[in-house]
Design an enzyme around this catalytic site. Structure first.
Site, PDB file in Angstrom:
ATOM      1  N   ARG A 119      34.896 -17.432  80.094  1.00 51.12           N
ATOM      2  CA  ARG A 119      33.755 -17.481  81.020  1.00 51.12           C
ATOM      3  C   ARG A 119      32.475 -16.919  80.410  1.00 51.12           C
ATOM      4  O   ARG A 119      31.391 -17.180  80.893  1.00 51.12           O
ATOM      5  CB  ARG A 119      34.077 -16.687  82.290  1.00 51.12           C
ATOM      6  CG  ARG A 119      35.266 -17.213  83.064  1.00 51.12           C
ATOM      7  CD  ARG A 119      35.701 -16.233  84.125  1.00 51.12           C
ATOM      8  NE  ARG A 119      36.128 -14.993  83.488  1.00 51.12           N
ATOM      9  CZ  ARG A 119      36.298 -13.843  84.120  1.00 51.12           C
ATOM     10  NH1 ARG A 119      36.051 -13.752  85.405  1.00 51.12           N
ATOM     11  NH2 ARG A 119      36.704 -12.779  83.466  1.00 51.12           N
ATOM     12  N   GLU A 171      29.228  -2.886  80.476  1.00 53.86           N
ATOM     13  CA  GLU A 171      28.510  -1.899  81.273  1.00 53.86           C
ATOM     14  C   GLU A 171      27.294  -1.494  80.448  1.00 53.86           C
ATOM     15  O   GLU A 171      27.431  -0.884  79.395  1.00 53.86           O
ATOM     16  CB  GLU A 171      29.433  -0.709  81.513  1.00 53.86           C
ATOM     17  CG  GLU A 171      28.915   0.292  82.498  1.00 53.86           C
ATOM     18  CD  GLU A 171      29.965   1.356  82.791  1.00 53.86           C
ATOM     19  OE1 GLU A 171      30.027   2.331  82.009  1.00 53.86           O
ATOM     20  OE2 GLU A 171      30.712   1.191  83.772  1.00 53.86           O
ATOM     21  N   GLN A 226      12.309   5.074  85.547  1.00 57.29           N
ATOM     22  CA  GLN A 226      11.528   3.836  85.529  1.00 57.29           C
ATOM     23  C   GLN A 226      12.146   2.880  84.518  1.00 57.29           C
ATOM     24  O   GLN A 226      12.505   3.291  83.416  1.00 57.29           O
ATOM     25  CB  GLN A 226      10.081   4.157  85.140  1.00 57.29           C
ATOM     26  CG  GLN A 226       9.147   2.980  85.122  1.00 57.29           C
ATOM     27  CD  GLN A 226       7.705   3.407  84.853  1.00 57.29           C
ATOM     28  OE1 GLN A 226       7.264   4.461  85.301  1.00 57.29           O
ATOM     29  NE2 GLN A 226       6.977   2.592  84.134  1.00 57.29           N
ATOM     30  N   ARG A 259       4.405  -3.668  68.800  1.00 52.57           N
ATOM     31  CA  ARG A 259       3.939  -2.721  69.814  1.00 52.57           C
ATOM     32  C   ARG A 259       4.266  -1.320  69.325  1.00 52.57           C
ATOM     33  O   ARG A 259       5.415  -1.004  69.067  1.00 52.57           O
ATOM     34  CB  ARG A 259       4.619  -2.998  71.151  1.00 52.57           C
ATOM     35  CG  ARG A 259       4.326  -4.379  71.729  1.00 52.57           C
ATOM     36  CD  ARG A 259       5.082  -4.605  73.029  1.00 52.57           C
ATOM     37  NE  ARG A 259       4.989  -5.965  73.498  1.00 52.57           N
ATOM     38  CZ  ARG A 259       4.140  -6.392  74.429  1.00 52.57           C
ATOM     39  NH1 ARG A 259       3.296  -5.552  74.990  1.00 52.57           N
ATOM     40  NH2 ARG A 259       4.150  -7.652  74.814  1.00 52.57           N
ATOM     41  N   TYR A 289      13.601  -1.426  78.756  1.00 53.31           N
ATOM     42  CA  TYR A 289      13.797  -0.012  78.466  1.00 53.31           C
ATOM     43  C   TYR A 289      13.691   0.848  79.706  1.00 53.31           C
ATOM     44  O   TYR A 289      12.988   0.533  80.651  1.00 53.31           O
ATOM     45  CB  TYR A 289      12.854   0.479  77.377  1.00 53.31           C
ATOM     46  CG  TYR A 289      11.374   0.347  77.636  1.00 53.31           C
ATOM     47  CD1 TYR A 289      10.606   1.459  77.947  1.00 53.31           C
ATOM     48  CD2 TYR A 289      10.741  -0.880  77.521  1.00 53.31           C
ATOM     49  CE1 TYR A 289       9.242   1.347  78.141  1.00 53.31           C
ATOM     50  CE2 TYR A 289       9.379  -1.002  77.705  1.00 53.31           C
ATOM     51  CZ  TYR A 289       8.638   0.115  78.025  1.00 53.31           C
ATOM     52  OH  TYR A 289       7.285   0.005  78.232  1.00 53.31           O
ATOM     53  N   GLU A 328      -1.367   9.184  77.182  1.00 49.86           N
ATOM     54  CA  GLU A 328      -0.898   8.335  76.095  1.00 49.86           C
ATOM     55  C   GLU A 328      -1.303   8.919  74.747  1.00 49.86           C
ATOM     56  O   GLU A 328      -2.386   9.485  74.597  1.00 49.86           O
ATOM     57  CB  GLU A 328      -1.513   6.933  76.199  1.00 49.86           C
ATOM     58  CG  GLU A 328      -0.923   6.079  77.265  1.00 49.86           C
ATOM     59  CD  GLU A 328      -1.529   4.691  77.265  1.00 49.86           C
ATOM     60  OE1 GLU A 328      -0.762   3.731  77.287  1.00 49.86           O
ATOM     61  OE2 GLU A 328      -2.773   4.573  77.238  1.00 49.86           O
ATOM     62  N   ASP A 371      -3.821  -1.015  69.722  1.00 49.22           N
ATOM     63  CA  ASP A 371      -2.970  -0.656  68.585  1.00 49.22           C
ATOM     64  C   ASP A 371      -3.639  -0.874  67.234  1.00 49.22           C
ATOM     65  O   ASP A 371      -3.096  -0.476  66.201  1.00 49.22           O
ATOM     66  CB  ASP A 371      -1.639  -1.409  68.650  1.00 49.22           C
ATOM     67  CG  ASP A 371      -0.695  -0.831  69.684  1.00 49.22           C
ATOM     68  OD1 ASP A 371      -0.914   0.320  70.120  1.00 49.22           O
ATOM     69  OD2 ASP A 371       0.270  -1.523  70.055  1.00 49.22           O
TER      70      ASP A 371
END
Length: 191
Positions: free
Chosen positions: A23, A28, A46, A58, A131, A142, A169
């Site tokens: 299948r 997990e 989050q 990134r 993430y 930041e 960046d």
């Protein structure tokens, strides 16, 4: 799950136990109980997801205290090179990095603790990256260092002329010029 330690203590690769049959597969992807006992106690608050095309890079990002973040990252489609850089002044591994290939095929996850800068480059045509963070996004806190700092020696596995960056960046300082870094020995989880 199988925990793979890296040369930098606390930065680990996680391989899930995958069950396959006619299948498809099942695994997990996260268990708070297993993570706390096998990696470290972290309360994730989050989840984020991004989709990017080949050449997108990134990073290298972090958040300053009191909004420092740990991240547990994985790729559900495509392939990325994920990188964690130790930016804790005084650390025996300061300025060193760990790079790991994450893909929808290998199902690996990568844990980046507080005190590290994080980034990734997309090696496939497209990639869907997910993430978990243990602190909320705080744009006022930041921080970042230059992805192409030669002192870091990161091979992003993309030709430089194919790298696609955000405007932000393009303008980060090298690690040696950074105006803010973490300090080794401070417990940034006790905030």
């Amino acid at each position: 799950m199988n925990i793979i330690n890296t040369p930098i203590p606390g930065v680990v690769i996680i391989e899930p136990r995958i069950f396959t049959d006619s299948r498809g597969y099942f695994f997990e992807s996260f268990s708070q109980k297993d993570f706390d006992s096998r990696v470290r106690t972290v309360r994730f608050v989050q989840d984020n997801e991004s989709r990017s095309s080949y050449g997108v890079l990134r990073g290298l990002h972090f958040q300053k205290p009191p909004f420092a973040q740990s991240k547990l990252v994985r790729v559900i489609q495509g392939t990325v090179l994920d990188v964690a850089v130790d930016i804790r002044r005084g650390s025996p591994t300061f300025g060193q990095h760990v790079a790991v290939e994450l893909s929808g095929d290998n199902h690996r996850q990568f844990f980046i603790p507080r005190g590290f800068a994080h980034g990734f480059s997309v090696l496939s045509e497209t990639a869907v990256f997910q993430y978990k963070c243990d602190n909320f996004y705080a744009p006022q806190n930041e921080g970042a260092i230059a992805w192409d700092d030669p002192a870091l020696g990161i091979d992003w596995r993309i030709p430089q002329d194919k790298v696609i960056l955000s405007e932000k960046d393009l303008h980060h300082s090298r690690l040696s010029e950074a105006d803010w870094l973490f300090d080794y020995g401070i417990d940034y989880y006790a905030e």
